[in-house]
Design a protein around this motif. Sequence first.
Motif, PDB file in Angstrom:
ATOM      1  N   GLN A  41       0.848  -1.192   0.000  1.00  0.00           N
ATOM      2  CA  GLN A  41       0.000   0.000   0.000  1.00  0.00           C
ATOM      3  C   GLN A  41       0.888   1.249   0.000  1.00  0.00           C
ATOM      4  O   GLN A  41       2.015   1.226   0.508  1.00  0.00           O
ATOM      5  N   PHE A  42       0.325   2.323  -0.565  1.00  0.00           N
ATOM      6  CA  PHE A  42       1.101   3.546  -0.729  1.00  0.00           C
ATOM      7  C   PHE A  42       0.234   4.761  -0.421  1.00  0.00           C
ATOM      8  O   PHE A  42      -0.995   4.710  -0.531  1.00  0.00           O
ATOM      9  N   TYR A  43       0.919   5.857  -0.051  1.00  0.00           N
ATOM     10  CA  TYR A  43       0.290   7.170  -0.010  1.00  0.00           C
ATOM     11  C   TYR A  43       0.698   7.926  -1.270  1.00  0.00           C
ATOM     12  O   TYR A  43       1.870   7.916  -1.661  1.00  0.00           O
ATOM     13  N   LEU A  44      -0.291   8.614  -1.861  1.00  0.00           N
ATOM     14  CA  LEU A  44      -0.026   9.467  -3.016  1.00  0.00           C
ATOM     15  C   LEU A  44      -0.541  10.869  -2.750  1.00  0.00           C
ATOM     16  O   LEU A  44      -1.613  11.051  -2.159  1.00  0.00           O
ATOM     17  N   SER A  45       0.220  11.867  -3.195  1.00  0.00           N
ATOM     18  CA  SER A  45      -0.224  13.260  -3.151  1.00  0.00           C
ATOM     19  C   SER A  45       0.512  14.002  -4.260  1.00  0.00           C
ATOM     20  O   SER A  45       1.494  13.504  -4.811  1.00  0.00           O
ATOM     21  N   ARG A  46       0.012  15.180  -4.589  1.00  0.00           N
ATOM     22  CA  ARG A  46       0.707  15.949  -5.621  1.00  0.00           C
ATOM     23  C   ARG A  46       1.902  16.668  -5.008  1.00  0.00           C
ATOM     24  O   ARG A  46       1.925  16.989  -3.819  1.00  0.00           O
ATOM     25  N   PHE A  47       2.892  16.912  -5.825  1.00  0.00           N
ATOM     26  CA  PHE A  47       4.104  17.601  -5.404  1.00  0.00           C
ATOM     27  C   PHE A  47       3.885  19.110  -5.449  1.00  0.00           C
ATOM     28  O   PHE A  47       3.289  19.629  -6.394  1.00  0.00           O
ATOM     29  N   VAL A  48       4.369  19.806  -4.419  1.00  0.00           N
ATOM     30  CA  VAL A  48       4.328  21.267  -4.375  1.00  0.00           C
ATOM     31  C   VAL A  48       5.769  21.769  -4.367  1.00  0.00           C
ATOM     32  O   VAL A  48       6.565  21.382  -3.506  1.00  0.00           O
ATOM     33  N   ASP A  49       6.097  22.603  -5.319  1.00  0.00           N
ATOM     34  CA  ASP A  49       7.446  23.171  -5.397  1.00  0.00           C
ATOM     35  C   ASP A  49       7.542  24.331  -4.406  1.00  0.00           C
ATOM     36  O   ASP A  49       6.917  25.376  -4.591  1.00  0.00           O
ATOM     37  N   TYR A  50       8.308  24.126  -3.349  1.00  0.00           N
ATOM     38  CA  TYR A  50       8.410  25.142  -2.292  1.00  0.00           C
ATOM     39  C   TYR A  50       9.805  25.761  -2.232  1.00  0.00           C
ATOM     40  O   TYR A  50      10.199  26.317  -1.215  1.00  0.00           O
ATOM     41  N   ARG A  51      10.511  25.695  -3.332  1.00  0.00           N
ATOM     42  CA  ARG A  51      11.844  26.274  -3.386  1.00  0.00           C
ATOM     43  C   ARG A  51      11.780  27.774  -3.113  1.00  0.00           C
ATOM     44  O   ARG A  51      10.920  28.487  -3.636  1.00  0.00           O
ATOM     45  N   GLY A  52      12.704  28.262  -2.281  1.00  0.00           N
ATOM     46  CA  GLY A  52      12.735  29.678  -1.939  1.00  0.00           C
ATOM     47  C   GLY A  52      13.480  30.509  -2.957  1.00  0.00           C
ATOM     48  O   GLY A  52      14.064  29.998  -3.921  1.00  0.00           O
ATOM     49  N   ALA A  53      13.494  31.821  -2.725  1.00  0.00           N
ATOM     50  CA  ALA A  53      14.171  32.745  -3.642  1.00  0.00           C
ATOM     51  C   ALA A  53      15.665  32.481  -3.707  1.00  0.00           C
ATOM     52  O   ALA A  53      16.325  32.817  -4.699  1.00  0.00           O
ATOM     53  N   ASN A  54      16.225  31.855  -2.667  1.00  0.00           N
ATOM     54  CA  ASN A  54      17.657  31.544  -2.656  1.00  0.00           C
ATOM     55  C   ASN A  54      17.975  30.240  -3.385  1.00  0.00           C
ATOM     56  O   ASN A  54      19.128  29.782  -3.395  1.00  0.00           O
ATOM     57  N   GLY A  55      16.941  29.628  -3.960  1.00  0.00           N
ATOM     58  CA  GLY A  55      17.134  28.386  -4.691  1.00  0.00           C
ATOM     59  C   GLY A  55      17.155  27.141  -3.830  1.00  0.00           C
ATOM     60  O   GLY A  55      17.331  26.029  -4.335  1.00  0.00           O
ATOM     61  N   LEU A  56      16.965  27.284  -2.530  1.00  0.00           N
ATOM     62  CA  LEU A  56      16.989  26.153  -1.610  1.00  0.00           C
ATOM     63  C   LEU A  56      15.580  25.796  -1.148  1.00  0.00           C
ATOM     64  O   LEU A  56      14.697  26.653  -1.062  1.00  0.00           O
ATOM     65  N   PHE A  57      15.405  24.525  -0.837  1.00  0.00           N
ATOM     66  CA  PHE A  57      14.183  24.069  -0.185  1.00  0.00           C
ATOM     67  C   PHE A  57      14.408  24.146   1.325  1.00  0.00           C
ATOM     68  O   PHE A  57      15.415  23.626   1.838  1.00  0.00           O
ATOM     69  N   GLY A  58      13.493  24.782   2.038  1.00  0.00           N
ATOM     70  CA  GLY A  58      13.638  24.940   3.483  1.00  0.00           C
ATOM     71  C   GLY A  58      12.499  24.268   4.226  1.00  0.00           C
ATOM     72  O   GLY A  58      11.326  24.522   3.927  1.00  0.00           O
ATOM     73  N   LYS A  59      12.839  23.387   5.164  1.00  0.00           N
ATOM     74  CA  LYS A  59      11.818  22.670   5.928  1.00  0.00           C
ATOM     75  C   LYS A  59      11.943  22.999   7.408  1.00  0.00           C
ATOM     76  O   LYS A  59      13.030  22.923   7.990  1.00  0.00           O
TER      77      LYS A  59
END
Length: 704
Positions: free
Chosen positions: A558-576
């Motif tokens: 079994q799997f979870y599926l969801s759509r991807f959201v591009d949350y890259r910041g103005a500095n080009g990095l993804f921040g979590k």
Amino acid sequence: MIISPEIAFWNDAIQQPTERRHGPAPDHLVEALRSEHAGIRAAAVAPDVAADIAPEIAPAFDADLGTALRDLPPAVLARLHTSWLGAWLVEGLGREALTDLVVTADGEFLGTATLLDAGMLAGVTANSWASARAGAASAVAVRVEEDAADTRVNALRLLLLHEAGKALAAGRRFIPDWWTDDAQGDYSFLPLSWQVDGDGVVVPANDAVRRAGHDAAAAYAALESTAHLTPHGARSPLDDFAEAFALYAHIVLSGRPWSARVTGGDTVHAYAPRWDEPRLAGKLALLKRFVPDVVHEADPLVAAAALPFAPLVGTAPLMRRAFDKQDMAPVAQALLARAEADQLDANAYLDFAITLQLTGDRDVAMDVQAEGVRIRPRYTLPARRGEMLRLLVIMGLGDLMANTPIEFLLEDSDVTLEMLYVTAEAPWPEVVPEHDVMMVCMGENDANQPLLARLSEWIAGWPRPVVNAPERIAVLSRDGVCNALAGIDGVEMPQTVRLARERVAALAAAPEILRSLLPDGVFPLIVRPLGSHAGHDLDKIDTPADLAAYLERVPAGQFYLSRFVDYRGANGLFGKYRVVLVDGRPFLAHFASSEHWMVHYLNAGMGESEAKRALEAEAMARFDDGFALRHREALAEIDRRIGLPYVGMDCAETPDGRLLVFEVDNAMIVHAMDDEATYPYKKPAMRKIFTAFRQMLENARSQR
């Protein structure tokens, strides 16, 4: 065997620290001793007994006995703790000491107890006692202490070590039990110097010492060809084990002398057992496993892990060692040896399971953890700074992300943790440890869902405050959180669906059905197996062909599926962000930046990048008047809908300023293990969380 009806007395004795289990024998023990041992005319030691010792001997002797007990090696005291009922003083025993089983009238085993004859031992010193015990006192002078330490206390100490050996031999398959004539089966100590003949009689493997008879010089000379340490040990398997145990504890663990000067005719023979001799290698290896040398262990954590029946080491110290990249092998070996030496040492099992997880052997770790919980479901971690609150936490089986990381939240605090594991298979307790507050720490997963439902019924009307209601935790599945947070202004959480493997395969073959499975779904998709954490088999799927390839390498059902959201910041990095809500107030546990969309703190390169750490430091410094202020209303609504006083959330900010929620979980790791030199800004931020958590518990207690 001593049959005693006074179960309450023995139950009270076994609850005392080992070194406090001593004193004049009570009348009921004296009577039981007389009735079970023919020829013994024992009497209780009391100031008014008509004996040839002074009235003041009893209290003075008992004081020396207490000192001798306290001076035993820590590993010996720990090993005695679970089954030894103490050392009790009598007179008229007919021998210096007797160690025997204590059972109820129904034959239930209560433990082993040692009786000492205060009259016979009143005038002994260590060297005189050891010499007299050698048998031919005129021919053998044994030295076990230096002159300044040649006292009655040290005589009692060595005598207690011998009696401890007898007590610990009982029922452990080292040697045949002394109360039975049956020598059948496998033994670990017996074959080292004994064998069973064709008639089932135990005889020495080498009878050179016995053939020497009363010739002390010949007997000591014969030892070199055997695995016995002294002629006394060659008398029987029980004496052999007791002698080996006592001399190992005396010489190896305590670093004290033991030598014999034997006079035979015109010659004088000096003898001292050397534990590095090949003839003693088997006994040394066995005793090292059974009673490890923790005093001379330079590594405190290894020493704590090695001590038999030691208090729980716990997750936090073990994980900190692994986090600091220190060698886990010595700790694992010490815990394994403990578990093998005594299968009732539940703390060893639980700590060993944690160590196995930290070294990557998860499947074996889960089996070891389950066995530990089967042995004993309750564990205690005492407060480090003096107990001011007692917290009962309800835990479930699972890895390090299966329960709220409660030890990290309360490390070095004034809270004692009573940890109770509940499972579907074992009965739940009718009586739980005394506590001020209960907290459900079990995380959400498919296996725990029925346990959480049962917990809801079990704690209904609980007489103490409860933190984190199980029915609220049950909502924290990925699709459950998505549904719970739907429609909150300023919050982006893509819809998540749970699909069987066959449905995912159908989607890969026919991508046009995506909207029927996931109403807001578009490629790229995020897919992960149910129950996965820390990015395990998590992937971004750009095309249907990629989805088909993913299924070929990931065998989950079994799997979870969801759509991807591009949350890259103005500095080009993804921040979590990892945010924790404590009584509704948000705190920042960490902020990780990465060039990759899948951000995990440990693989984001935070330690290698000063620039990334600068971003985290700024996020922490400005969190209250920055992130928390920007999303104040959204965070308040999330707190209201989730309804847990303590919960964690992994999230980010989209380029247009919305709060992007990845996951909400009560079992997210929150810790203060990072190196302060590299991360000087983290300790104050984590201290805020820990202080708020402690206050949350205090607030809960005030509601009772």
